[in-house]
Design an enzyme around this catalytic site. Structure first.
Site, short mmCIF file in Angstrom:
data_model
loop_
_atom_site.label_atom_id
_atom_site.label_comp_id
_atom_site.label_asym_id
_atom_site.label_seq_id
_atom_site.Cartn_x
_atom_site.Cartn_y
_atom_site.Cartn_z
N ARG A 123 0.82 -1.19 -0.11
CA ARG A 123 0.11 0.06 -0.07
C ARG A 123 0.86 1.21 -0.03
O ARG A 123 0.69 2.20 0.79
CB ARG A 123 -0.88 -0.04 1.15
CG ARG A 123 -2.25 0.98 0.98
CD ARG A 123 -2.98 1.09 2.30
NE ARG A 123 -4.14 1.72 2.05
CZ ARG A 123 -4.85 2.54 2.90
NH1 ARG A 123 -4.62 2.83 4.12
NH2 ARG A 123 -6.11 2.87 2.25
N ASP A 138 -4.51 1.57 13.08
CA ASP A 138 -5.01 0.71 11.72
C ASP A 138 -3.38 0.11 11.74
O ASP A 138 -2.35 0.83 12.07
CB ASP A 138 -5.19 1.59 10.72
CG ASP A 138 -5.92 1.05 9.73
OD1 ASP A 138 -5.63 -0.27 9.76
OD2 ASP A 138 -6.46 1.44 8.60
N ASP A 156 -13.04 -4.58 6.45
CA ASP A 156 -13.29 -3.60 5.65
C ASP A 156 -14.44 -3.61 4.92
O ASP A 156 -14.97 -2.89 4.05
CB ASP A 156 -12.02 -3.14 4.62
CG ASP A 156 -11.12 -2.50 5.40
OD1 ASP A 156 -11.10 -1.86 6.36
OD2 ASP A 156 -9.89 -2.19 4.78
#
Ligand code: GLA
Length: 742
Positions: free
Chosen positions: A444, A479, A549
């Site tokens: 990411r 997170d 998610d």
């Protein structure tokens, strides 16, 4: 509750009236296992429980050639390596000579009330009178190692918590290469093994297989417990159902690399092990040093899988989740991630907060995108300073504005990460986990910070605590959006490099520990790209976790159903989001989305200003309902009654401990033509002698009737009953709120 010790026969019987766990000292001085299961009466001597003793082709013990005694054929407590057992051991060591052989002889024991903390690690805890702890110490004098096995027996639960401590009491360095937290030898392998596996956006799906000869395992070597396999295993007898039969579960209270393994040998016995994954693990134990394994818990049920789940939920609710959060209501929250992604400013946020307040929402969470110059996921992780382009008046002002609307305020952090394009990376390129001789892999667009280094943890403590204070945060979403590649720390030398993964997690726990003890009233929600680190270790610090998610109601049915095997409902973040759903593009009704999200910690993940006035009215009712249900969701017993993995329907329910109220949710995935009308569903867990009202209707129903005969679902659309049909189409749901009449 009692731990019986027969000092002469050297036998230990842990029993609390629910379970018995029995082991003894074998005739060669090592520890042998005798029994684990439903409680049995104490006997003066259990030595006849020992299996084996019959000459076989196995290797026999070295000191005295006794063909009837081999470690290959007796059940053991904590099997080692190097003599007559050829299965995988619980422990693996390397001495300075290179020898791996070890053998631990019984040395002594102590029994204490309650539980000590494990230094630096999360673990179950107990108040005085709630648990007893047995420590059994064993010594290998040749290696100079002391092994202590800890067993905690909880008073009211069929649960034993286990862990291992190793102390170097000799003069040579010892390298630990494998230290399991528990090992359990079972007499047979007539079990189905259940695991919770998946991937990003489809975490914790139930997978089952029959135990077979050889090794079967799940694990993670990613640096986090992972989306892919949860640190959990359960065994059920082939005939065991949700409500009947024998089952055992194993839960690891740890968030890093793990192994959960079962080895079935040539006599069809099964050896269960759980611990830190030995792959890429070793720990240098110098003279005088001690190593503590994380804790693993074993739960036994003779009342099916629901019995197992209810005990584990009670354990985690009362002995793992911080006592500060046990009885606190969790706020109904709104999170702006799916509402705005990175595209927001103060005005947009305040509008969301204003509308949210009108709907009854209690907490606003500002998700990713508020720091550095973060307009997408390529920059700024590490730069934990408010982005003044987006929020020119700063975070304090935004928090104040949101709080002025009557909501609490929370923030998202991803404290373990850094982007290449960030001030932090410019200042501290050495803080990134990497091998200096090789390129760094991205995930990411980001890299992982080296949490084995104290200065990294200190830096993040300073940044996060400063926001907690200045912006008066009530909540933090922590997170962690990628796994660890090029696992190497420049701060660890050759001898200690194998400690990297464990030290990383110890660094994460250290930061959690400091923040949660300094700010006990801040609610932490753990998250890792959704449910990539939803584990019992995290639950100790963060009483709720963003379960996935994936906010699609149909997918959530499976995710929450699977998660319920381990995690109490009140620890599962579950939100209503907009349609078409952002993960699946599926449309489901607002009702079904709410009816699924009720069975968790409830919230919204959408822009309420985009809703029609009818939708807003529906949401107001949903929120009022959840506020009515939430104590029940927090404290009740959970029942899985129909599985979305094996049927087109789902039925689950939660019943208060005193059986005075209950909430059942029924869901149907795909509609079919001409369905049966007058369908009945059977409930569970109610008081058979009491009467209950359903959804406030005046006519009461008997508890026995609702469980044995069942309750009618409302009529479903079948092509010709338009005026009467109350439901129809794909992804329908019905909710039954039951209240006992006085
Ligand atoms: C992860 C989380 C999401 C959201 C985004 C923000 O994917 O799981 O809920 O916070 O990060 O980048």
């Amino acid at each position: 509750m009692s731990i019986h010790i027969n000092t002469e026969a050297k036998q230990f019987h842990l029993t609390n009236g629910k379970i018995s766990y029995i082991f003894h000292v074998l005739k060669n001085g090592e520890l042998g296992h005798l029994y684990y299961g439903i409680a049995i009466k104490h006997q003066a001597d259990f030595s006849h429980f020992q299996d084996g003793g019959i000459p076989t082709a196995a290797s026999c013990h070295a000191e005295k050639a006794d063909p009837a005694f081999s470690l290959e054929t007796v059940k053991q407590e904590y099997p080692g390596y190097g003599t007559t057992d050829f299965r995988e051991p619980a422990l693996s060591i390397k001495r300075e000579s290179g020898s791996s052989i070890h053998r631990f002889d019984f040395e002594g024991y102590t029994v204490t009330e309650g539980k000590e903390r494990i230094p630096g690690l999360p673990a179950t805890y107990s108040k005085p009178g709630e648990a007893e702890n047995l420590e059994v110490s064993l010594i290998d004098r040749t290696a100079g190692l002391k092994l202590t096995l800890h067993y905690t027996l909880f008073q009211d639960l069929p649960v034993i918590a286990r862990r291992t401590v190793l102390e170097n009491i000799g003069n040579e360095k010892i390298r630990l290469e494998r230290v399991m937290s528990l090992s359990l030898d079972l007499s047979d392998s007539e079990y189905m093994m259940m695991q919770l596996s998946g991937a990003w956006s489809r975490e914790r799906h139930i997978k089952e297989r029959k135990l077979e000869s050889g090794i079967q395992s799940v694990g993670s070597a990613r640096g986090a417990s992972s989306h892919h396999h949860n640190p959990f295993l359960a065994l059920r007898r082939p005939e065991t159902t949700e409500t009947l039969g024998e089952a055992i579960s194993f839960h690891f209270i740890y968030s890093g690399n793990f192994l959960a393994q079962i080895e079935v040998d040539h006599y069809d016995t099964a050896r269960v092990m759980m611990g830190i994954h030995p792959f890429q693990f070793n720990w240098q134990l110098n003279p005088g040093e001690t190593f503590h394994s994380p804790e693993a818990v074993m739960t036994y049920s003779d009342q099916g899988l629901n019995g197992l789940t209810q005990s584990v939920h009670d354990l985690f609710r009362h002995h793992l989740i911080s006592s500060n959060w046990q009885k606190k209501e969790r706020p109904v929250l709104i999170n702006n991630w799916e509402a705005t992604y990175f595209d927001f400013n103060a005005e947009k946020i305040i509008q969301i907060a204003k509308q949210s307040k009108e709907l009854g929402i209690e907490l606003f969470v500002l998700d990713d995108g508020w720091f550095g110059k973060r307009d997408d996921d390529t920059t700024s992780l590490g730069d934990w300073f408010t982005d003044e382009n987006k929020l020119p008046d700063g975070m304090e002002a935004l928090s104040e504005a949101v709080r002025a609307e009557g909501l609490k305020f929370g923030l998202w952090f991803e404290p373990e990460m850094v982007n290449e394009e960030s001030l932090l990376f410019g200042e501290h390129p050495d803080w990134v986990v990497h091998d200096p001789d090789r390129p760094k892999s991205y995930g990411r667009n980001q890299w992982v910070l080296d949490y084995t280094r104290r200065e990294v943890v200190d830096h993040m403590y300073e940044r996060m605590s400063s926001f907690i204070k200045s912006a008066q945060l009530s909540y933090i979403k922590w997170d962690m959006n990628r796994n660890i590649t090029e696992a190497f720390s420049a701060s660890l030398d050759f001898e200690h490099q194998g400690e990297f993964f464990h030290r990383y997690i110890l660094g994460v726990y250290d930061l959690y520990e400091r923040l949660t003890s300094e700010f006990p009233d801040v609610l932490f929600e753990s998250c890792a790209g959704g449910g990539g680190r939803f584990d019992a270790g995290m639950l100790y610090y963060a009483p709720q976790a963003w379960a996935s998610d994936d906010t699609d109601a149909a997918e959530r049915m499976k995710i929450q159903y699977g998660s319920s095997f381990v995690y109490p409902l009140y620890s599962m973040g579950s939100h209503v989001s907009a349609i078409p759903n952002h993960q699946t593009l599926r449309n489901t009704s607002l009702k079904t989305r709410g009816d699924v999200a009720y069975f968790g910690t409830f919230g919204y993940e959408l822009d309420p200003n985009q809703m029609t006035s009818e939708e807003k009215e529906e949401v107001k009712i949903q929120i009022l309902n959840y506020k009515k249900y939430r104590t029940l969701i927090r404290d009740g017993d959970f029942y899985r009654l129909r599985s979305p993995f094996t049927s087109n329907e789902l039925l689950w329910m939660v019943v208060s401990k005193d059986r005075s109220e209950a909430l059942a949710g029924w869901y149907k995935m795909l509609a079919a033509p001409n369905p049966k009308n007058g369908q009945i569903i059977k409930l569970a867990g109610l008081d058979p002698d009491a009467s209950y009202t359903i959804n406030g209707q005046t006519k009461p129903h008997h508890g026995d009737e609702l469980m044995r005969r069942g309750v009618n679902l409302s009529p479903e659309f079948n092509g010709v009953n338009g005026p009467w049909a109350k439901r129809g189409g794909d992804f329908q749901s019905e909710i039954f709120y039951l209240k006992r009449l006085l």
